[in-house]
Design an enzyme around this catalytic site. Structure first.
Site, PDB file in Angstrom:
ATOM      1  N   LEU A   1      -0.204  -2.228   8.962  1.00 53.80           N
ATOM      2  CA  LEU A   1      -0.790  -1.245   8.040  1.00 53.80           C
ATOM      3  C   LEU A   1      -1.856  -1.855   7.142  1.00 53.80           C
TER       4      LEU A   1
ATOM      5  N   TYR B   1     -15.903   0.942   8.233  1.00 59.40           N
ATOM      6  CA  TYR B   1     -14.434   1.010   8.323  1.00 59.40           C
ATOM      7  C   TYR B   1     -14.019   1.565   9.678  1.00 59.40           C
TER       8      TYR B   1
ATOM      9  N   TYR C   1     -16.322  -7.859   5.758  1.00 63.06           N
ATOM     10  CA  TYR C   1     -14.909  -8.026   5.401  1.00 63.06           C
ATOM     11  C   TYR C   1     -14.058  -6.959   6.100  1.00 63.06           C
TER      12      TYR C   1
ATOM     13  N   LYS D   1     -12.010  -0.131  12.807  1.00 62.76           N
ATOM     14  CA  LYS D   1     -10.764   0.455  13.315  1.00 62.76           C
ATOM     15  C   LYS D   1     -10.882   0.807  14.803  1.00 62.76           C
TER      16      LYS D   1
ATOM     17  N   GLU E   1     -10.599   8.804  11.272  1.00 61.56           N
ATOM     18  CA  GLU E   1     -12.004   8.430  11.039  1.00 61.56           C
ATOM     19  C   GLU E   1     -12.676   7.998  12.347  1.00 61.56           C
TER      20      GLU E   1
ATOM     21  N   ASP F   1      -2.469 -12.921   4.631  1.00 60.78           N
ATOM     22  CA  ASP F   1      -3.753 -12.215   4.617  1.00 60.78           C
ATOM     23  C   ASP F   1      -4.186 -11.947   6.062  1.00 60.78           C
TER      24      ASP F   1
ATOM     25  N   GLY G   1       0.819  -1.211   0.000  1.00 62.85           N
ATOM     26  CA  GLY G   1       0.000   0.000   0.000  1.00 62.85           C
ATOM     27  C   GLY G   1       0.856   1.266   0.000  1.00 62.85           C
ATOM     28  N   GLN G   2       0.168   2.406   0.001  1.00 62.94           N
ATOM     29  CA  GLN G   2       0.882   3.693  -0.011  1.00 62.94           C
ATOM     30  C   GLN G   2       1.872   3.793   1.145  1.00 62.94           C
TER      31      GLN G   2
ATOM     32  N   ALA H   1      -5.156  -3.100   5.618  1.00 65.17           N
ATOM     33  CA  ALA H   1      -6.569  -2.860   5.910  1.00 65.17           C
ATOM     34  C   ALA H   1      -7.342  -2.679   4.617  1.00 65.17           C
ATOM     35  N   MET H   2      -8.635  -2.966   4.703  1.00 68.31           N
ATOM     36  CA  MET H   2      -9.568  -2.538   3.676  1.00 68.31           C
ATOM     37  C   MET H   2      -9.787  -1.070   4.033  1.00 68.31           C
TER      38      MET H   2
HETATM   39  P1  NAP Z   1      -3.712   1.380   1.226  1.00 70.83           P
HETATM   40  O1  NAP Z   1      -2.845   2.093   0.239  1.00 70.83           O
HETATM   41  O2  NAP Z   1      -5.130   1.093   0.900  1.00 70.83           O
HETATM   42  O3  NAP Z   1      -2.963   0.003   1.571  1.00 70.83           O
HETATM   43  C1  NAP Z   1      -3.599  -0.998   2.299  1.00 70.83           C
HETATM   44  C2  NAP Z   1      -2.723  -2.221   2.284  1.00 70.83           C
HETATM   45  O4  NAP Z   1      -3.384  -3.275   2.986  1.00 70.83           O
HETATM   46  C3  NAP Z   1      -2.414  -2.770   0.890  1.00 70.83           C
HETATM   47  O5  NAP Z   1      -1.110  -3.292   0.873  1.00 70.83           O
HETATM   48  C4  NAP Z   1      -3.414  -3.897   0.752  1.00 70.83           C
HETATM   49  O6  NAP Z   1      -3.045  -4.891  -0.174  1.00 70.83           O
HETATM   50  C5  NAP Z   1      -3.379  -4.441   2.165  1.00 70.83           C
HETATM   51  N1  NAP Z   1      -4.521  -5.287   2.506  1.00 70.83           N
HETATM   52  C6  NAP Z   1      -5.836  -5.003   2.414  1.00 70.83           C
HETATM   53  N2  NAP Z   1      -6.570  -6.033   2.859  1.00 70.83           N
HETATM   54  C7  NAP Z   1      -5.698  -6.990   3.241  1.00 70.83           C
HETATM   55  C8  NAP Z   1      -5.843  -8.282   3.770  1.00 70.83           C
HETATM   56  N3  NAP Z   1      -7.023  -8.827   4.007  1.00 70.83           N
HETATM   57  N4  NAP Z   1      -4.719  -8.990   4.056  1.00 70.83           N
HETATM   58  C9  NAP Z   1      -3.494  -8.483   3.801  1.00 70.83           C
HETATM   59  N5  NAP Z   1      -3.289  -7.263   3.299  1.00 70.83           N
HETATM   60  C10 NAP Z   1      -4.388  -6.523   3.011  1.00 70.83           C
HETATM   61  O7  NAP Z   1      -3.706   2.152   2.616  1.00 70.83           O
HETATM   62  P2  NAP Z   1      -2.676   3.249   3.177  1.00 70.83           P
HETATM   63  O8  NAP Z   1      -3.161   4.591   2.773  1.00 70.83           O
HETATM   64  O9  NAP Z   1      -1.299   2.829   2.879  1.00 70.83           O
HETATM   65  O10 NAP Z   1      -2.958   3.135   4.742  1.00 70.83           O
HETATM   66  C11 NAP Z   1      -2.220   2.235   5.559  1.00 70.83           C
HETATM   67  C12 NAP Z   1      -3.023   1.952   6.816  1.00 70.83           C
HETATM   68  O11 NAP Z   1      -3.258   3.161   7.521  1.00 70.83           O
HETATM   69  C13 NAP Z   1      -4.383   1.333   6.607  1.00 70.83           C
HETATM   70  O12 NAP Z   1      -4.627   0.479   7.687  1.00 70.83           O
HETATM   71  C14 NAP Z   1      -5.337   2.503   6.669  1.00 70.83           C
HETATM   72  O13 NAP Z   1      -6.613   2.079   7.061  1.00 70.83           O
HETATM   73  C15 NAP Z   1      -4.668   3.355   7.706  1.00 70.83           C
HETATM   74  N6  NAP Z   1      -4.833   4.799   7.600  1.00 70.83           N
HETATM   75  C16 NAP Z   1      -4.626   5.447   6.433  1.00 70.83           C
HETATM   76  C17 NAP Z   1      -4.727   6.818   6.395  1.00 70.83           C
HETATM   77  C18 NAP Z   1      -4.466   7.579   5.123  1.00 70.83           C
HETATM   78  O14 NAP Z   1      -4.888   8.739   5.041  1.00 70.83           O
HETATM   79  N7  NAP Z   1      -3.756   7.014   4.167  1.00 70.83           N
HETATM   80  C19 NAP Z   1      -5.033   7.542   7.557  1.00 70.83           C
HETATM   81  C20 NAP Z   1      -5.221   6.830   8.738  1.00 70.83           C
HETATM   82  C21 NAP Z   1      -5.104   5.460   8.762  1.00 70.83           C
HETATM   83  P3  NAP Z   1      -3.310  -4.712  -1.761  1.00 70.83           P
HETATM   84  O15 NAP Z   1      -2.198  -3.794  -2.263  1.00 70.83           O
HETATM   85  O16 NAP Z   1      -3.199  -6.093  -2.265  1.00 70.83           O
HETATM   86  O17 NAP Z   1      -4.654  -4.094  -1.921  1.00 70.83           O
HETATM   87  O1  F7E Z   2     -12.483  10.997   1.146  1.00 73.99           O
HETATM   88  C1  F7E Z   2     -15.095  13.280   0.037  1.00 73.99           C
HETATM   89  C2  F7E Z   2     -15.506  12.112   0.907  1.00 73.99           C
HETATM   90  O2  F7E Z   2     -11.988   8.717   0.313  1.00 73.99           O
HETATM   91  C3  F7E Z   2     -12.214  12.261   1.720  1.00 73.99           C
HETATM   92  C4  F7E Z   2      -8.667   6.734   4.109  1.00 73.99           C
HETATM   93  O3  F7E Z   2      -7.275   6.709   3.905  1.00 73.99           O
HETATM   94  O4  F7E Z   2      -8.510   8.825   5.269  1.00 73.99           O
HETATM   95  C5  F7E Z   2      -9.120   8.176   4.182  1.00 73.99           C
HETATM   96  O5  F7E Z   2     -10.546   8.195   4.308  1.00 73.99           O
HETATM   97  C6  F7E Z   2     -13.459  13.126   1.665  1.00 73.99           C
HETATM   98  C7  F7E Z   2     -14.723  12.422   2.176  1.00 73.99           C
HETATM   99  O6  F7E Z   2     -10.744   9.657   2.330  1.00 73.99           O
HETATM  100  C8  F7E Z   2     -15.328  12.156  -3.389  1.00 73.99           C
HETATM  101  O7  F7E Z   2     -16.916  12.073   1.075  1.00 73.99           O
HETATM  102  C9  F7E Z   2     -15.953  13.878  -2.246  1.00 73.99           C
HETATM  103  O8  F7E Z   2     -15.447  13.308   2.968  1.00 73.99           O
HETATM  104  O9  F7E Z   2     -10.224  10.520   0.115  1.00 73.99           O
HETATM  105  P1  F7E Z   2     -11.322   9.922   0.882  1.00 73.99           P
HETATM  106  P2  F7E Z   2     -11.441   9.389   3.748  1.00 73.99           P
HETATM  107  O10 F7E Z   2     -12.803   8.875   3.611  1.00 73.99           O
HETATM  108  O11 F7E Z   2     -11.233  10.615   4.558  1.00 73.99           O
HETATM  109  C10 F7E Z   2      -8.798   8.240   6.557  1.00 73.99           C
HETATM  110  C11 F7E Z   2      -8.032   9.014   7.591  1.00 73.99           C
HETATM  111  C12 F7E Z   2      -8.589   6.789   6.587  1.00 73.99           C
HETATM  112  O12 F7E Z   2      -8.282   6.223   7.636  1.00 73.99           O
HETATM  113  C13 F7E Z   2      -8.997   6.005   5.397  1.00 73.99           C
HETATM  114  O13 F7E Z   2      -8.341   4.750   5.367  1.00 73.99           O
HETATM  115  O14 F7E Z   2     -13.712  13.437   0.302  1.00 73.99           O
HETATM  116  N1  F7E Z   2     -15.288  13.048  -1.393  1.00 73.99           N
HETATM  117  N2  F7E Z   2     -15.993  13.352  -3.463  1.00 73.99           N
HETATM  118  C14 F7E Z   2     -14.871  11.983  -2.080  1.00 73.99           C
HETATM  119  N3  F7E Z   2     -14.155  10.901  -1.694  1.00 73.99           N
HETATM  120  C15 F7E Z   2     -13.870   9.977  -2.650  1.00 73.99           C
HETATM  121  N4  F7E Z   2     -13.125   8.888  -2.309  1.00 73.99           N
HETATM  122  N5  F7E Z   2     -14.309  10.097  -3.942  1.00 73.99           N
HETATM  123  C16 F7E Z   2     -15.045  11.175  -4.375  1.00 73.99           C
HETATM  124  O15 F7E Z   2     -15.418  11.279  -5.528  1.00 73.99           O
END
Ligand code: NAP
Ligand code: F7E
Length: 383
Positions: free
Chosen positions: A86, A157, A101, A161, A135, A64, A12-13, A88-89
């Site tokens: 890290l 989600y 899921y 979490k 979130e 997984d 993931g990212q 997660a869905m």
């Molecule tokens: P991401 O790009 O969606 O990456 C998620 C990773 O989890 C990917 O490697 C994905 O694999 C893997 N994964 C999903 N389901 C799995 C499963 N059942 N078993 C094993 N691996 C699985 O998310 P990210 O932005 O890097 O975020 C990393 C973590 O921080 C996540 O837990 C997310 O919920 C949390 N988080 C993110 C943010 C944010 O703004 N980015 C903020 C707060 C918390 P695939 O590549 O195969 O899909």
């Molecule tokens: O939405 C609005 C949407 O999907 C941000 C994940 O990394 O950060 C992420 O969750 C906002 C929301 O991120 C569209 O309704 C408008 O209010 O980029 P997002 P998120 O939902 O904040 C948190 C911290 C995590 O933990 C999560 O894993 O943008 N929005 N129009 C839209 N969002 C999407 N995706 N697509 C649109 O077209």
């Protein structure tokens, strides 16, 4: 011998940025990747080492989050000093479609890691980072949000979490484990998944200015987020596990902007001014003006005719299909504790983040167009 880290969600990212960061610090990095029918390692291909290489520093394991036996075996084999959970869905909107899921992978998955460490007798050795999230605050109880702000999750989600967050706290208190929650606010980058709003915007802006797309359709333009850069945020994850005592930390920039602001900023990066009109589902943005010298510098003079032809056209519109059944309207974090205890502060601000994402996507979209036109033989030009 360097430390050994295990990263779930390595593809993931955050997994990609964290792997790079830890490898530079001299760690041996093991990553858990799930099997997929297509390659899913694009973000980490530059780190990949062939299994035949001796003394590899970057090793991948199939696994997984829904498979306890598999996670337990990997942890037993790797004997990690640090585990970064890290995986997660991670898509909030999709979690309304796949709630069970999400609960399994994001909630129970966290329990599986903790319990594996405990059962394997690694509680003293393995420190754990849990990817918690802003979130959790959902329908916010106070502004800005701190480690003490009560949670009010607003999606399957976030509820999953929430379990992850509390089971980490519980295992820390019950078994003395070094397990910490990073309550990370949104963080983005050129590696962000294409369906999260920032990347969706920067990709569409790039396609629109290159003449590959007509209009960007979005959901709630008024939602506000505290957007940082993933590169900054993975430093904080590592810092949490270097502390003598485990704890929970908010990681955020302290600055919030709306989706509409992000759209404006992304277009203005390529010299385009938008004019927003209407309200709610009728809101639209028209291409009002082009700063041609900035456009030529950032995109290329050869594409000027594309945008000249689009002046006065609708380039952004609302599509209710992107609305969520329950929305998180506004988030902004207070990362004072991380600053004081971890010495963490972000290097990127929002304009720098938007600039990097737009520049990267313009380059990518040009490259895709070039490849589609059969230009693969001179691909080096883009590298
Ligand atoms: P991401 O790009 O969606 O990456 C998620 C990773 O989890 C990917 O490697 C994905 O694999 C893997 N994964 C999903 N389901 C799995 C499963 N059942 N078993 C094993 N691996 C699985 O998310 P990210 O932005 O890097 O975020 C990393 C973590 O921080 C996540 O837990 C997310 O919920 C949390 N988080 C993110 C943010 C944010 O703004 N980015 C903020 C707060 C918390 P695939 O590549 O195969 O899909
Ligand atoms: O939405 C609005 C949407 O999907 C941000 C994940 O990394 O950060 C992420 O969750 C906002 C929301 O991120 C569209 O309704 C408008 O209010 O980029 P997002 P998120 O939902 O904040 C948190 C911290 C995590 O933990 C999560 O894993 O943008 N929005 N129009 C839209 N969002 C999407 N995706 N697509 C649109 O077209």
């Amino acid at each position: 011998m360097g430390k050994v880290a295990l990263i779930t969600g390595v593809t993931g990212q955050d997994g990609a940025y964290l792997s790079e960061y830890l490898l530079k610090l001299g760690y041996v990095v093991h990553g858990v990747k799930r099997r997929s029918s297509l390659f899913n390692t694009e973000r980490i291909d530059h780190l990949y080492e062939d299994p035949h290489v001796e003394n590899r520093n970057f090793i991948l394991h199939y696994g997984d989050m829904t498979d306890s036996l598999n996670l337990t075996r990997i942890i037993q084999e790797v004997q990690p000093d640090e585990i970064y959970n890290l995986a997660a869905m991670s898509h909030v909107k999709v979690s309304f479609d796949t709630p069970e899921y999400a609960a399994n992978a994001d909630g129970l998955g966290t329990l599986r890691i903790l319990e594996a460490v405990r059962l394997l007798g690694l509680t003293e050795k393995s420190r754990i980072y849990q990817a918690s999230t802003s979130e959790l605050y959902g329908w916010v109880r106070e502004v800005p949000q701190t480690e003490r702000t009560p949670f009010y999750p607003r999606s399957p989600y976030a509820v999953a979490k929430l379990y992850g967050y509390w089971i980490v706290v519980n295992y820390r208190e019950a078994y003395g484990m070094h397990a910490s929650n990073g309550i990370l606010f949104n963080h983005e980058s050129p590696l962000r998944g294409e369906t999260f709003v920032t990347r969706k915007i920067t990709r569409s802006v790039s396609k629109i200015v290159l003449g590959q797309e007509e209009c960007l359709y979005l959901g709630n333009l008024s939602a506000q987020r505290d957007w940082g850069h993933a590169r900054d945020y993975v430093r904080a994850m590592h810092a949490m596990l270097q502390q003598e005592r485990p704890d929970d930390y908010v990681i955020a920039t302290g600055v919030s902007a709306s989706v509409r602001d992000f759209v404006r900023m992304a277009f203005s990066e390529v010299g385009i001014t938008l004019c927003f009109e209407g309200n709610g589902t009728d809101e639209k943005a028209l291409l009002q003006a082009v700063d041609e010298s900035l456009f030529a510098e950032r995109v290329g003079a050869e594409y000027l005719s594309v945008v000249r032809d689009r002046v006065g056209d609708v380039v952004v519109a609302v599509d209710p299909r992107y609305f969520r059944p329950t929305e998180v309207d506004a988030l902004v974090g207070d990362a004072r504790k991380a600053r004081e205890v971890l010495g963490w502060k972000p290097e990127y601000d929002l304009p720098a983040l938007v600039r990097e994402m737009v520049a990267s996507d313009v380059k990518l979209m040009k490259r895709d167009a070039f490849l589609q036109a059969g230009g693969y033989k001179t691909l080096k030009y883009f590298e």
